[in-house]
Write a protein that holds these residues in place. Structure first.
Motif, PDB file in Angstrom:
ATOM      1  N   ARG A  33     -69.965 -90.845  65.071  1.00  0.00           N
ATOM      2  CA  ARG A  33     -69.781 -91.510  63.774  1.00  0.00           C
ATOM      3  C   ARG A  33     -70.343 -92.925  63.887  1.00  0.00           C
ATOM      4  NH1 ARG A  33     -66.229 -88.173  60.789  1.00  0.00           N
ATOM      5  NH2 ARG A  33     -66.624 -89.599  59.074  1.00  0.00           N
ATOM      6  N   ALA A  49     -79.766 -90.269  59.233  1.00  0.00           N
ATOM      7  CA  ALA A  49     -78.837 -89.181  58.884  1.00  0.00           C
ATOM      8  C   ALA A  49     -79.599 -87.860  58.737  1.00  0.00           C
ATOM      9  CB  ALA A  49     -78.077 -89.522  57.597  1.00  0.00           C
ATOM     10  N   PRO A  53     -78.708 -84.345  61.807  1.00  0.00           N
ATOM     11  CA  PRO A  53     -77.732 -83.823  60.841  1.00  0.00           C
ATOM     12  C   PRO A  53     -76.334 -83.600  61.416  1.00  0.00           C
ATOM     13  CG  PRO A  53     -79.503 -82.232  61.268  1.00  0.00           C
ATOM     14  CD  PRO A  53     -79.842 -83.458  62.043  1.00  0.00           C
ATOM     15  N   ASP A  54     -76.205 -83.672  62.759  1.00  0.00           N
ATOM     16  CA  ASP A  54     -74.874 -83.451  63.355  1.00  0.00           C
ATOM     17  C   ASP A  54     -74.138 -84.758  63.656  1.00  0.00           C
ATOM     18  OD1 ASP A  54     -76.555 -84.234  65.366  1.00  0.00           O
ATOM     19  OD2 ASP A  54     -76.069 -82.601  66.749  1.00  0.00           O
ATOM     20  N   PHE A  56     -72.576 -88.582  61.739  1.00  0.00           N
ATOM     21  CA  PHE A  56     -72.103 -89.075  60.438  1.00  0.00           C
ATOM     22  C   PHE A  56     -72.527 -90.522  60.298  1.00  0.00           C
ATOM     23  CE2 PHE A  56     -69.335 -85.751  61.867  1.00  0.00           C
ATOM     24  CZ  PHE A  56     -69.304 -84.914  60.765  1.00  0.00           C
ATOM     25  N   ASP A  78     -75.391 -84.631  53.352  1.00  0.00           N
ATOM     26  CA  ASP A  78     -73.942 -84.415  53.513  1.00  0.00           C
ATOM     27  C   ASP A  78     -73.331 -85.356  54.537  1.00  0.00           C
ATOM     28  OD1 ASP A  78     -74.150 -82.385  51.761  1.00  0.00           O
ATOM     29  OD2 ASP A  78     -74.247 -80.790  53.283  1.00  0.00           O
ATOM     30  N   ASN A  79     -74.148 -85.838  55.475  1.00  0.00           N
ATOM     31  CA  ASN A  79     -73.600 -86.647  56.578  1.00  0.00           C
ATOM     32  C   ASN A  79     -73.803 -88.149  56.375  1.00  0.00           C
ATOM     33  OD1 ASN A  79     -76.381 -86.376  56.880  1.00  0.00           O
ATOM     34  ND2 ASN A  79     -76.312 -86.472  59.116  1.00  0.00           N
ATOM     35  N   SER A  81     -72.306 -91.225  54.124  1.00  0.00           N
ATOM     36  CA  SER A  81     -71.197 -91.533  53.210  1.00  0.00           C
ATOM     37  C   SER A  81     -71.622 -92.518  52.136  1.00  0.00           C
ATOM     38  CB  SER A  81     -70.046 -92.186  53.975  1.00  0.00           C
ATOM     39  OG  SER A  81     -69.718 -91.427  55.082  1.00  0.00           O
TER      40      SER A  81
END
Ligand SMILES: C[S@@+](CC[C@H](N)C(=O)[O-])C[C@H]1O[C@@H](n2cnc3c(N)ncnc32)[C@H](O)[C@@H]1O
Length: 212
Positions: A33, A49, A53-54, A56, A78-79, A81
């Protein structure tokens, strides 16, 4: 800075993004993260990102125009925020960060902010990172007060003319501020165009599975 839809594009981010990505890939672990301070337009955040893709990615910036652009760059990822409003000059600026942070990245901010931003950034890193985790600080720096090349010296002069509180920062000042907040300067990575990535690591017991 140019504009296409709400996404802003910074020429410097287009130039240095791939080189920074290679450094991040060398440290890559699935599930990391990232918290990025001063994400600016969000171009880097989207690049990193999408390429990993794995992981965050949490972008941030104090400037609402930059955060609007980050939101636009995050579309479809998706990853990545929604951005946080974080200003390292504010007391306890780290309080809005709710998720775990494994790595912090800050690109080209501390020379475009008052010198106090160094200590603010390091104070937050010391609070948000677990022992063994790293803050990666990208930019031009001086070493023992010396510019590595004349172009950095000229850049420094230009910054100070633009804003008397700005300027290229020295590694010693960064390392000293880090010491106060449990962040130990470890090493630098040479980057194109006489930039560097400084690695500062949160002091304490190292955990092999979080060490990057
Ligand atoms: C030169 S831009 C770099 C943006 C981005 N990191 C990049 O490389 O494209 C500097 C950024 O630092 C942000 N900034 C300035 N002062 C700050 C502060 N006190 N705390 C956090 N970010 C700050 C600005 O809003 C701006 O987006």
């Amino acid at each position: 800075m140019t504009e296409s839809d709400e996404r802003l594009h910074a020429p410097a981010a287009a130039r240095n993004g791939e080189a920074i990505l290679q450094v991040l890939k060398a440290m890559h672990q699935p599930g990391l993260r990232y918290l990025e301070i001063a994400s600016g337009p969000g171009q880097h955040a989207a690049l990193f990102a999408e390429a990993m893709p794995d992981i965050f990615w949490q972008p941030s910036d104090p400037d609402p125009r930059m955060r609007a652009s980050q939101l636009a760059w995050a579309r479809g990822l998706d990853n990545m925020s929604a951005p946080l409003e974080l200003d390292v000059l504010k007391p306890q600026w780290w309080e809005p960060v709710e998720n775990r942070v494994d790595v912090m990245l800050c690109v080209n901010m501390i020379h475009c902010a008052p010198k106090e931003a160094i200590e603010g950034l390091l104070a937050g890193a010391g609070r948000l990172l677990e022992p063994g985790s790293a803050l990666l600080l990208y930019g031009p720096f001086t070493f023992n007060g010396m510019h590595s090349v004349d172009s950095n010296k000229n850049f420094d002069r230009m910054l100070r003319q633009q804003n008397a509180e700005w300027g290229v920062r020295d590694l010693n000042d960064i390392a000293d501020a880090g010491q106060k907040h449990g962040m130990v300067y470890e090493r630098y990575v040479e980057m194109p165009s006489n930039n560097h990535i400084l690695v500062l690591r949160r002091q304490g017991a190292l955990q092999e599975d979080t060490l990057i």
